[in-house]
Design an enzyme around this catalytic site. Sequence first.
Site, PDB file in Angstrom:
ATOM      1  N   ASP A   1       0.861  -1.187   0.000  1.00  0.00           N
ATOM      2  CA  ASP A   1       0.000   0.000   0.000  1.00  0.00           C
ATOM      3  C   ASP A   1       0.893   1.231   0.000  1.00  0.00           C
ATOM      4  O   ASP A   1       2.002   1.202   0.528  1.00  0.00           O
ATOM      5  CB  ASP A   1      -0.939   0.017   1.214  1.00  0.00           C
TER       6      ASP A   1
ATOM      7  N   PHE B   1     -16.993  -9.550  -4.714  1.00  0.00           N
ATOM      8  CA  PHE B   1     -18.390  -9.353  -4.317  1.00  0.00           C
ATOM      9  C   PHE B   1     -18.563  -9.320  -2.799  1.00  0.00           C
ATOM     10  O   PHE B   1     -19.690  -9.343  -2.310  1.00  0.00           O
ATOM     11  CB  PHE B   1     -19.261 -10.476  -4.897  1.00  0.00           C
ATOM     12  N   LEU B   2     -17.456  -9.280  -2.049  1.00  0.00           N
ATOM     13  CA  LEU B   2     -17.598  -9.339  -0.591  1.00  0.00           C
ATOM     14  C   LEU B   2     -18.358  -8.132  -0.056  1.00  0.00           C
ATOM     15  O   LEU B   2     -18.380  -7.066  -0.673  1.00  0.00           O
ATOM     16  CB  LEU B   2     -16.236  -9.445   0.094  1.00  0.00           C
TER      17      LEU B   2
ATOM     18  N   GLY C   1     -26.196   2.876   1.370  1.00  0.00           N
ATOM     19  CA  GLY C   1     -25.041   3.785   1.403  1.00  0.00           C
ATOM     20  C   GLY C   1     -23.793   2.955   1.222  1.00  0.00           C
ATOM     21  O   GLY C   1     -23.831   1.889   0.610  1.00  0.00           O
TER      22      GLY C   1
ATOM     23  N   CYS D   1     -19.680   1.384  -1.992  1.00  0.00           N
ATOM     24  CA  CYS D   1     -19.906   0.704  -3.279  1.00  0.00           C
ATOM     25  C   CYS D   1     -21.212   1.068  -3.971  1.00  0.00           C
ATOM     26  O   CYS D   1     -21.191   1.566  -5.097  1.00  0.00           O
ATOM     27  CB  CYS D   1     -19.818  -0.801  -3.081  1.00  0.00           C
TER      28      CYS D   1
HETATM   29  P1  NAD Z   1     -10.101   1.214   0.137  1.00  0.00           P
HETATM   30  O1  NAD Z   1     -10.225   2.657  -0.118  1.00  0.00           O
HETATM   31  O2  NAD Z   1     -10.500   0.664   1.459  1.00  0.00           O
HETATM   32  O3  NAD Z   1      -8.601   0.737  -0.126  1.00  0.00           O
HETATM   33  C1  NAD Z   1      -7.862   1.065  -1.249  1.00  0.00           C
HETATM   34  C2  NAD Z   1      -6.395   1.070  -0.867  1.00  0.00           C
HETATM   35  O4  NAD Z   1      -5.609   1.215  -2.042  1.00  0.00           O
HETATM   36  C3  NAD Z   1      -6.007   2.226   0.059  1.00  0.00           C
HETATM   37  O5  NAD Z   1      -5.439   1.729   1.237  1.00  0.00           O
HETATM   38  C4  NAD Z   1      -4.998   3.049  -0.771  1.00  0.00           C
HETATM   39  O6  NAD Z   1      -3.992   3.635   0.008  1.00  0.00           O
HETATM   40  C5  NAD Z   1      -4.451   1.977  -1.706  1.00  0.00           C
HETATM   41  N1  NAD Z   1      -3.837   2.485  -2.938  1.00  0.00           N
HETATM   42  C6  NAD Z   1      -4.326   3.394  -3.809  1.00  0.00           C
HETATM   43  N2  NAD Z   1      -3.456   3.560  -4.836  1.00  0.00           N
HETATM   44  C7  NAD Z   1      -2.394   2.752  -4.604  1.00  0.00           C
HETATM   45  C8  NAD Z   1      -1.173   2.460  -5.304  1.00  0.00           C
HETATM   46  N3  NAD Z   1      -0.881   3.052  -6.452  1.00  0.00           N
HETATM   47  N4  NAD Z   1      -0.327   1.567  -4.763  1.00  0.00           N
HETATM   48  C9  NAD Z   1      -0.605   0.956  -3.591  1.00  0.00           C
HETATM   49  N5  NAD Z   1      -1.747   1.173  -2.887  1.00  0.00           N
HETATM   50  C10 NAD Z   1      -2.629   2.059  -3.398  1.00  0.00           C
HETATM   51  O7  NAD Z   1     -10.931   0.505  -1.025  1.00  0.00           O
HETATM   52  P2  NAD Z   1     -11.804  -0.823  -0.936  1.00  0.00           P
HETATM   53  O8  NAD Z   1     -13.074  -0.548  -0.224  1.00  0.00           O
HETATM   54  O9  NAD Z   1     -10.940  -1.951  -0.507  1.00  0.00           O
HETATM   55  O10 NAD Z   1     -12.181  -1.016  -2.479  1.00  0.00           O
HETATM   56  C11 NAD Z   1     -11.211  -1.355  -3.446  1.00  0.00           C
HETATM   57  C12 NAD Z   1     -11.923  -1.669  -4.745  1.00  0.00           C
HETATM   58  O11 NAD Z   1     -12.758  -2.818  -4.584  1.00  0.00           O
HETATM   59  C13 NAD Z   1     -12.860  -0.564  -5.237  1.00  0.00           C
HETATM   60  O12 NAD Z   1     -12.842  -0.537  -6.641  1.00  0.00           O
HETATM   61  C14 NAD Z   1     -14.212  -1.003  -4.752  1.00  0.00           C
HETATM   62  O13 NAD Z   1     -15.262  -0.500  -5.539  1.00  0.00           O
HETATM   63  C15 NAD Z   1     -14.112  -2.506  -4.883  1.00  0.00           C
HETATM   64  N6  NAD Z   1     -14.960  -3.258  -3.948  1.00  0.00           N
HETATM   65  C16 NAD Z   1     -15.112  -2.840  -2.670  1.00  0.00           C
HETATM   66  C17 NAD Z   1     -15.898  -3.575  -1.781  1.00  0.00           C
HETATM   67  C18 NAD Z   1     -16.109  -3.111  -0.357  1.00  0.00           C
HETATM   68  O14 NAD Z   1     -17.028  -3.603   0.289  1.00  0.00           O
HETATM   69  N7  NAD Z   1     -15.308  -2.200   0.174  1.00  0.00           N
HETATM   70  C19 NAD Z   1     -16.508  -4.755  -2.226  1.00  0.00           C
HETATM   71  C20 NAD Z   1     -16.289  -5.177  -3.526  1.00  0.00           C
HETATM   72  C21 NAD Z   1     -15.515  -4.425  -4.393  1.00  0.00           C
END
Ligand code: NAD
Length: 430
Positions: free
Chosen positions: A32, A150-151, A255, A258
Amino acid sequence: MQRKIAIIGTGYVGLTAGICFAKMGYKVICVDKDKNMIQKLNEGIIPIYEPGLNEFLKKYRKNIEFTTDLKEAINKSEIIFVCVGTPSKKDGSIDMKYFRKAIEEIAKNMDNYRVIVNKSTVPVGTGDWTKEEIKKYYKGKFSVVSNPEFLSEGSALKDFLEPDRIVIGVEDKKTKEIMLDIYSSINAPKLITDVRSAELIKYVANAFLATKISFINEIANICERVGGDVKKVAEGIGLDKRIGKYFLRAGIGYGGSCFPKDIDGLAKIADHHRYNFKLLKAVSIVNEYQQIKFMKKIKKILKKVKGNTVCFWGLSFKPDTDDVRKSPAIEIIKKLQKENYKIQVYDPIAIENAKRELPFKNIKFCKSALKAAKGADVLALVTEWPEFLKINMKKVKNLMHHPYFLDGRNQFNPQKLKKLGFYYEGIGRR
Ligand code: NAD
């Protein structure tokens, strides 16, 4: 052979995936760009609230590394999962800056065959774009896969390890075999598609679930007018297997990080391809209205009792998470703050995150549900944390200035609360 996996982005999705892959016996290296987060993870501290992650990290620590060094992770791994955030822009379209940067960094550091697997939710065509981008920097062989996630937050581990399905958008046989091998220990249907269909499946799944929520919220609003009970109506239609019982709980709307962004994102993708996705746009409008309607109910009570103090139970967008991104609770509180109402809030987990989102104006963050209720003119339940159902409501009534209870998640038994002397109002209930 013990496969080596890199995870780029250790948020809710990346960290869950990384820890689960470590549990499955792979060597995982999580990257990260947030140094603070990596430092915490290296100290064994999980920076987000997700049930079970802590225990899993302790148990499978030997299989997992955390670093900010992307080059090291790319060099050490054969398969690279991209899990960076893809938030909304102001106009509802998808902000791809983190994703683009991650791909550029991966491409610049590639020195051998790699499988780049995209888990972030991204617009259709991103796989093709990724290939072109990598080719600019790296001339060797590589594969690009779409493997949407899909979590749900709050049940992320179970959702990852026991999913309803695993979708793999892939172009060639060799990569397909690698992906099937990675997930071989997971007993779930594995759907192999082309990359574009896989990218679309993620948006369509969320769009359909959000449609169910907005649909039942509209029905709740009709119930309030005609005198029906939306819980019974939902049960009555949900027993029909063609409809199904899930995502039919009326409330103050969806909300989270996602649904709102993916619904707007898919509508924008359609617009971009000159198709007006009317139904999906309505889903979003209904959702916003549901929050405004709830706020109006609060204001109506305050006007009636000539009061000014609102207690909110809950801040996260759903129970079992500390995530307050686009939480209906936060949106409603912000609006009431602007109108100078006094707010008292309690949430078991999400207070610290909420403090970063909410202006520090007319708001008291409380250490218990009872403290938040003290002196309130109306109590609004906005996140259905199970602990709220265990509270002694007689005590709550005695602490409040006026005993008005607005149940934004239809959690309580109206008759019981009325017996205790509350004025109770739920969503779409008589
Ligand atoms: P998040 O914001 O919690 O985490 C993203 C992480 O990526 C952050 O910690 C950020 O610092 C890091 N990051 C960004 N650019 C980076 C880089 N260049 N190198 C290294 N690290 C980097 O996001 P999330 O909720 O985990 O979601 C991630 C993706 O998955 C999104 O596209 C989201 O739509 C999708 N998604 C999320 C969920 C959910 O419930 N949160 C479920 C399914 C899919």
